[in-house]
Design an enzyme around this catalytic site. Structure first.
Site, PDB file in Angstrom:
ATOM      1  N   HIS A   1       0.787  -1.157   0.048  1.00  0.00           N
ATOM      2  CA  HIS A   1       0.077   0.052  -0.007  1.00  0.00           C
ATOM      3  C   HIS A   1       0.914   1.304  -0.070  1.00  0.00           C
ATOM      4  O   HIS A   1       0.685   2.075  -0.836  1.00  0.00           O
ATOM      5  CB  HIS A   1      -0.848   0.030   1.231  1.00  0.00           C
ATOM      6  CG  HIS A   1      -2.099  -0.762   0.817  1.00  0.00           C
ATOM      7  ND1 HIS A   1      -2.327  -1.881   1.033  1.00  0.00           N
ATOM      8  CD2 HIS A   1      -3.447  -0.249   0.777  1.00  0.00           C
ATOM      9  CE1 HIS A   1      -3.550  -2.485   0.742  1.00  0.00           C
ATOM     10  NE2 HIS A   1      -4.535  -1.293   0.687  1.00  0.00           N
TER      11      HIS A   1
ATOM     12  N   LYS B   1     -10.181  -9.155   6.089  1.00  0.00           N
ATOM     13  CA  LYS B   1     -11.114  -9.508   7.257  1.00  0.00           C
ATOM     14  C   LYS B   1     -11.240  -8.456   8.365  1.00  0.00           C
ATOM     15  O   LYS B   1     -10.066  -7.995   8.346  1.00  0.00           O
ATOM     16  CB  LYS B   1     -10.518 -10.956   7.651  1.00  0.00           C
ATOM     17  CG  LYS B   1      -9.345 -10.796   8.676  1.00  0.00           C
ATOM     18  CD  LYS B   1      -8.939 -12.265   8.992  1.00  0.00           C
ATOM     19  CE  LYS B   1      -7.588 -12.317   9.702  1.00  0.00           C
ATOM     20  NZ  LYS B   1      -7.497 -11.833  11.131  1.00  0.00           N
TER      21      LYS B   1
END
Lengths: 176, 291
Positions: free
Chosen positions: A37, A105
């Site tokens: 990222h 998740k």
């Protein structure tokens, strides 16, 4: 009834989804964890994103897979989601690059998704099951630099079963 | 699942690691099936059904059930008369490297200073090896692959002795609530009470090697285990934190004597992928592997 979707996702595709819907996703998925990222956002700010990364309508998967190399080809052995919470700090920037779906998740902050993207939950730990939906490794970026878990794996998936957990109205299954 | 025979030590480590990551123990599967049967929440059923499916695929295809194959922890009880003592460390290190490429495992050992992944799950103090000397000529090794998501919720708290066992319960409940879906519930909790800080964490982690449903032989601790289990399940966090009746499959408590001024409590979280395997090496090289 599950909704079938194919990448790249359009604004309409994601806007009609509601938290609690089940989606079967097909197309291209980019794995990215913490380091990827940081790198993607940095390169994008300089206009230097490498060719295979097409983030318009893209789906990013918070995942560090188990990978086997066979005759020079990579095969995904197990590939469940990692905890998305760690990527909250990058969320607004990555969605600003055109990403319309995030798979992970544990959930994320809901607000940044409003009006533009959805968060899909896949069952944590269900790596062998996720691997059954992954048909091909199309490419991998920064493998030497980051190692297997943090590299960006560009995957072709078919009918990956996902739960819409945060929708474009900012409604989140984690905040009920 | 049991494997026996004369086997090379490194091969035995590779097979035990493969068994641990590809096959969830029966006691854990039974507990997950019970959780599924008593669940009504649709989101919880979605997750529990995915969990049971991935367990089945792992077993059938001998692949890691979860992609986070963790940092490998080895608990070694080494008989002082075993002729294999001098080889044990080498077997564990070589076995870890071979398992990484052969099973395969995800490489998870990262240099703190450079951020480089060693690529073979071996690094400084990794894999983690806990040594204990025992009598006799047998070596028993427990393998515990420990994933990052659940480990990130683990904690140590140094309580005040006068707070007593009630405070332990409060700390555990607060921590489980704080972590919500992050440790991949339904979880198993290992709790270490007493000792110094290091002892508390070690016995908490070791507690995870006990079977699901197995109570501490001390009745008072067994009772505390059940009380905490009931309270945790009353929180309604549910599978993956999306609500439901089962937040924990079990709670395991171990104790150590403490300093009069100290009351350490360690909580080690284990995800539903409650991976473990054991192996025993006899003096003549006979190996037994089980879960």
């Amino acid at each position: 009834m599950a909704v079938k979707l194919r990448t790249p996702l359009s604004r309409q595709d994601v806007r009609r989804l509601r938290a609690g819907d089940v989606v079967l996703l097909s197309g291209t998925v980019y794995t990215a964890r913490d380091e990827a990222h940081g790198k993607i956002i940095d390169l994008a700010s300089k206009g230097e994103l490498p060719q295979p990364l097409d983030l318009n309508g893209a789906v990013v998967y918070h995942c560090g897979p188990v990978v086997r190399e066979r005759n020079g080809r990579y095969e995904i052995v197990s590939a469940g989601p990692t905890t998305s919470w760690r990527m909250n700090r990058y969320l607004d920037s990555i969605l600003s690059l055109g990403v319309r779906g995030v798979i992970g998740k544990g959930g994320m902050e809901a607000e940044p998704f409003r009006g533009r993207a959805v968060y899909f939950a896949f069952t944590g730990g269900a790596g062998a099951l996720a691997a059954e939906s992954i048909k091909e490794v199309k490419d991998v970026l920064w493998l030497d630099e980051f190692g297997v878990p943090e590299a960006v794996w560009i995957l072709e998936v078919r009918d990956m079963p996902l739960l819409v957990a945060i929708d474009t109205e900012g409604s989140s299954l984690y905040e009920r | 699942m049991i494997m026996t025979g004369i086997m090379d030590g490194t091969d035995a480590i590779v097979e035990a690691v493969r068994l641990a990551v590809a096959s969830i123990p029966e006691d854990t599967i039974e507990a997950l099936k019970r959780a599924y049967e008593r669940e009504e929440n649709e989101l919880a059923l979605f997750n529990l059904s995915n969990i049971l499916r991935t367990i089945e695929i792992g077993r059938r295809r001998h692949v890691p059930v979860c992609q986070d194959t963790g940092i490998l922890n080895f608990f070694v009880d080494a008989g002082v008369e075993s002729p294999h003592l001098r080889h044990l460390k080498g077997w564990i290190i070589d076995g870890t490297k071979r398992a990484t490429s052969e099973v395969p495992l995800r490489p998870n050992a990262v240099d703190v200073l450079t951020g480089r992944n060693s690529g073979d799950n071996v690094g400084r103090f990794v894999p983690v090896i806990h040594w204990r000397l025992t009598e006799g000529d047998k070596v028993r090794i427990a393998v515990l692959p420990k994933g990052g998501g659940s480990e990130n919720c683990s904690m140590l708290e140094m309580l005040t002795p006068s707070d007593g066992l009630d405070a332990v319960k409060d700390v555990v409940i607060r921590r489980v609530r704080e972590c919500g879906g992050k440790p991949c519930p339904p979880i198993i909790l290992g709790i270490g009470i007493g000792g110094g800080a290091d002892t508390a964490v070690e016995i908490a982690k070791r507690a995870l090697l006990r079977r699901v449903g197995e109570r501490n032989p001390d009745g008072r601790l067994a009772e505390l285990e059940e009380e905490i289990l009931d309270e945790v399940n009353g929180l309604g966090i549910g599978p993956m934190g999306l609500g439901g009746r089962t937040t924990a499959l079990d709670v395991k408590i171990e104790v150590a004597h403490r300093h009069p001024a100290s009351f350490p409590v360690a909580i080690v979280f284990q995800c539903w992928a409650n991976r473990r395997a054991f192996l025993e090496i006899e003096a003549d090289g006979e190996v037994r592997i089980w879960q």
